[in-house]
Design a protein around this motif. Structure first.
Motif, PDB file in Angstrom:
ATOM      1  N   MET A   1       1.869  -9.322  -1.808  1.00  0.00           N
ATOM      2  CA  MET A   1       0.729 -10.199  -1.957  1.00  0.00           C
ATOM      3  C   MET A   1      -0.529  -9.323  -1.958  1.00  0.00           C
ATOM      4  O   MET A   1      -0.705  -8.493  -1.080  1.00  0.00           O
ATOM      5  CB  MET A   1       0.696 -11.202  -0.799  1.00  0.00           C
ATOM      6  CG  MET A   1      -0.456 -12.139  -0.848  1.00  0.00           C
ATOM      7  SD  MET A   1      -0.616 -13.391   0.480  1.00  0.00           S
ATOM      8  CE  MET A   1       0.985 -13.612   1.149  1.00  0.00           C
ATOM      9  N   THR A   2      -1.367  -9.523  -2.944  1.00  0.00           N
ATOM     10  CA  THR A   2      -2.622  -8.790  -3.022  1.00  0.00           C
ATOM     11  C   THR A   2      -3.783  -9.765  -3.107  1.00  0.00           C
ATOM     12  O   THR A   2      -3.598 -10.927  -3.480  1.00  0.00           O
ATOM     13  CB  THR A   2      -2.667  -7.866  -4.258  1.00  0.00           C
ATOM     14  OG1 THR A   2      -2.621  -8.677  -5.438  1.00  0.00           O
ATOM     15  CG2 THR A   2      -1.523  -6.859  -4.251  1.00  0.00           C
ATOM     16  N   TYR A   3      -4.962  -9.267  -2.784  1.00  0.00           N
ATOM     17  CA  TYR A   3      -6.161 -10.095  -2.851  1.00  0.00           C
ATOM     18  C   TYR A   3      -6.377 -10.614  -4.267  1.00  0.00           C
ATOM     19  O   TYR A   3      -6.671 -11.794  -4.458  1.00  0.00           O
ATOM     20  CB  TYR A   3      -7.373  -9.287  -2.378  1.00  0.00           C
ATOM     21  CG  TYR A   3      -8.677 -10.013  -2.567  1.00  0.00           C
ATOM     22  CD1 TYR A   3      -9.058 -11.032  -1.706  1.00  0.00           C
ATOM     23  CD2 TYR A   3      -9.524  -9.697  -3.622  1.00  0.00           C
ATOM     24  CE1 TYR A   3     -10.245 -11.713  -1.878  1.00  0.00           C
ATOM     25  CE2 TYR A   3     -10.723 -10.369  -3.802  1.00  0.00           C
ATOM     26  CZ  TYR A   3     -11.078 -11.374  -2.934  1.00  0.00           C
ATOM     27  OH  TYR A   3     -12.257 -12.044  -3.117  1.00  0.00           O
ATOM     28  N   ASP A   4      -6.237  -9.736  -5.255  1.00  0.00           N
ATOM     29  CA  ASP A   4      -6.467 -10.155  -6.646  1.00  0.00           C
ATOM     30  C   ASP A   4      -5.515 -11.270  -7.062  1.00  0.00           C
ATOM     31  O   ASP A   4      -5.919 -12.219  -7.734  1.00  0.00           O
ATOM     32  CB  ASP A   4      -6.313  -8.956  -7.591  1.00  0.00           C
ATOM     33  CG  ASP A   4      -7.419  -7.934  -7.409  1.00  0.00           C
ATOM     34  OD1 ASP A   4      -8.527  -8.330  -6.970  1.00  0.00           O
ATOM     35  OD2 ASP A   4      -7.189  -6.743  -7.696  1.00  0.00           O
ATOM     36  N   ALA A   5      -4.258 -11.179  -6.662  1.00  0.00           N
ATOM     37  CA  ALA A   5      -3.284 -12.216  -7.015  1.00  0.00           C
ATOM     38  C   ALA A   5      -3.606 -13.537  -6.322  1.00  0.00           C
ATOM     39  O   ALA A   5      -3.467 -14.607  -6.905  1.00  0.00           O
ATOM     40  CB  ALA A   5      -1.880 -11.757  -6.644  1.00  0.00           C
ATOM     41  N   PHE A  62      -2.252  -0.235   1.676  1.00  0.00           N
ATOM     42  CA  PHE A  62      -3.166  -1.217   1.090  1.00  0.00           C
ATOM     43  C   PHE A  62      -4.116  -0.502   0.135  1.00  0.00           C
ATOM     44  O   PHE A  62      -4.862   0.390   0.538  1.00  0.00           O
ATOM     45  CB  PHE A  62      -3.942  -1.938   2.194  1.00  0.00           C
ATOM     46  CG  PHE A  62      -3.050  -2.737   3.094  1.00  0.00           C
ATOM     47  CD1 PHE A  62      -2.600  -3.983   2.709  1.00  0.00           C
ATOM     48  CD2 PHE A  62      -2.622  -2.222   4.306  1.00  0.00           C
ATOM     49  CE1 PHE A  62      -1.744  -4.715   3.517  1.00  0.00           C
ATOM     50  CE2 PHE A  62      -1.769  -2.937   5.129  1.00  0.00           C
ATOM     51  CZ  PHE A  62      -1.330  -4.191   4.733  1.00  0.00           C
ATOM     52  N   ALA A  63      -4.074  -0.894  -1.119  1.00  0.00           N
ATOM     53  CA  ALA A  63      -4.885  -0.230  -2.143  1.00  0.00           C
ATOM     54  C   ALA A  63      -6.370  -0.478  -1.931  1.00  0.00           C
ATOM     55  O   ALA A  63      -7.198   0.350  -2.285  1.00  0.00           O
ATOM     56  CB  ALA A  63      -4.465  -0.706  -3.525  1.00  0.00           C
ATOM     57  N   GLU A  66      -9.884  -5.255   0.716  1.00  0.00           N
ATOM     58  CA  GLU A  66      -9.680  -6.696   0.558  1.00  0.00           C
ATOM     59  C   GLU A  66      -8.234  -7.064   0.894  1.00  0.00           C
ATOM     60  O   GLU A  66      -7.976  -8.089   1.522  1.00  0.00           O
ATOM     61  CB  GLU A  66      -9.991  -7.168  -0.873  1.00  0.00           C
ATOM     62  CG  GLU A  66     -11.438  -7.115  -1.249  1.00  0.00           C
ATOM     63  CD  GLU A  66     -11.813  -5.826  -1.947  1.00  0.00           C
ATOM     64  OE1 GLU A  66     -12.925  -5.762  -2.505  1.00  0.00           O
ATOM     65  OE2 GLU A  66     -11.020  -4.877  -1.921  1.00  0.00           O
ATOM     66  N   ASP A  67      -7.304  -6.215   0.453  1.00  0.00           N
ATOM     67  CA  ASP A  67      -5.886  -6.467   0.738  1.00  0.00           C
ATOM     68  C   ASP A  67      -5.604  -6.383   2.236  1.00  0.00           C
ATOM     69  O   ASP A  67      -4.845  -7.190   2.782  1.00  0.00           O
ATOM     70  CB  ASP A  67      -5.005  -5.463  -0.010  1.00  0.00           C
ATOM     71  CG  ASP A  67      -5.101  -5.605  -1.522  1.00  0.00           C
ATOM     72  OD1 ASP A  67      -5.453  -6.701  -1.999  1.00  0.00           O
ATOM     73  OD2 ASP A  67      -4.818  -4.617  -2.222  1.00  0.00           O
ATOM     74  N   PHE A  71      -4.361  -9.335   4.670  1.00  0.00           N
ATOM     75  CA  PHE A  71      -3.193  -9.123   5.520  1.00  0.00           C
ATOM     76  C   PHE A  71      -3.469  -9.579   6.951  1.00  0.00           C
ATOM     77  O   PHE A  71      -2.690 -10.331   7.530  1.00  0.00           O
ATOM     78  CB  PHE A  71      -2.831  -7.627   5.483  1.00  0.00           C
ATOM     79  CG  PHE A  71      -1.738  -7.216   6.418  1.00  0.00           C
ATOM     80  CD1 PHE A  71      -0.416  -7.487   6.124  1.00  0.00           C
ATOM     81  CD2 PHE A  71      -2.030  -6.525   7.582  1.00  0.00           C
ATOM     82  CE1 PHE A  71       0.602  -7.086   6.991  1.00  0.00           C
ATOM     83  CE2 PHE A  71      -1.027  -6.124   8.443  1.00  0.00           C
ATOM     84  CZ  PHE A  71       0.293  -6.407   8.139  1.00  0.00           C
ATOM     85  N   PHE A  89       4.048  -8.721   2.070  1.00  0.00           N
ATOM     86  CA  PHE A  89       3.105  -7.681   1.651  1.00  0.00           C
ATOM     87  C   PHE A  89       3.812  -6.398   1.217  1.00  0.00           C
ATOM     88  O   PHE A  89       3.161  -5.369   1.025  1.00  0.00           O
ATOM     89  CB  PHE A  89       2.105  -7.380   2.778  1.00  0.00           C
ATOM     90  CG  PHE A  89       1.021  -8.401   2.879  1.00  0.00           C
ATOM     91  CD1 PHE A  89      -0.173  -8.252   2.190  1.00  0.00           C
ATOM     92  CD2 PHE A  89       1.194  -9.538   3.658  1.00  0.00           C
ATOM     93  CE1 PHE A  89      -1.165  -9.203   2.272  1.00  0.00           C
ATOM     94  CE2 PHE A  89       0.205 -10.491   3.749  1.00  0.00           C
ATOM     95  CZ  PHE A  89      -0.986 -10.328   3.055  1.00  0.00           C
TER      96      PHE A  89
END
Length: 167
Positions: A1-5, A62-63, A66-67, A71, A89
């Motif tokens: 799960m990422t922030y952008d998604a 975490f890239a 935001e991610d 989390f 994640f």
């Protein structure tokens, strides 16, 4: 799960974190500064670096910050088992545990900088009430142990044996 998604799906960010997009962005600006300072001056184990980093390493789980904020906030909102949270994640349970222990203090510091931490001392209540016209109080009822002394028990105990909410 990422922030952008998550942010790509309307309403999902608030469902996952409890914050609307604008509030998340506002918190993220301070959280990112706290994380950057911590990562530059401390190792991931929390010890002071011998010399500060000029650029942050990108080998993190975490890239983006935001991610990481997603989390932490999603963990606090839904309180899942760490193994389940880690799987969503793409982490192992020990990695998730380490990142939570690492990033919860960063979130606390960010909230403190924003003045959003809850007051824990009752002496602060008059100041809070003076600053805010509307205050919501959250409390949890806890059972009070009865005294074993018969006279004290008679004076302070109504005789009802059921706790609130039981039938």
């Amino acid at each position: 799960m990422t922030y952008d998604a998550v942010v790509a799906r309307k309403g999902q960010l608030q469902a996952v974190t409890g914050l609307p997009e604008a509030a998340f962005a506002h918190l993220h600006t301070v959280f990112a500064a706290v994380v950057e300072h911590a990562r530059r001056h401390y190792t991931l184990q929390g010890t002071v670096r011998q010399r500060a980093l000029r650029a942050l390493p990108r080998d993190s789980a975490f890239a983006a910050t935001e991610d990481l904020l997603l989390f932490v906030l999603s963990y606090l909102k839904s309180n899942p088992l760490q193994a389940v949270h880690a799987a969503s994640f793409g982490l192992s349970q020990p990695q998730a545990n380490a990142w939570l222990h690492r990033s919860l203090p960063w979130l606390r510091e960010a909230l403190a900088r924003l003045g959003e931490l809850p007051a824990r001392a009752d002496q602060a209540l008059p100041a809070v009430l003076a600053r805010h016209p509307r205050v919501l109080l959250d409390a949890t009822e806890r059972p009070v142990p009865r005294s074993t002394d018969a006279d004290t028990q008679r004076a302070h105990y109504s005789g009802k044996k059921k706790t609130h909410g039981e039938e």
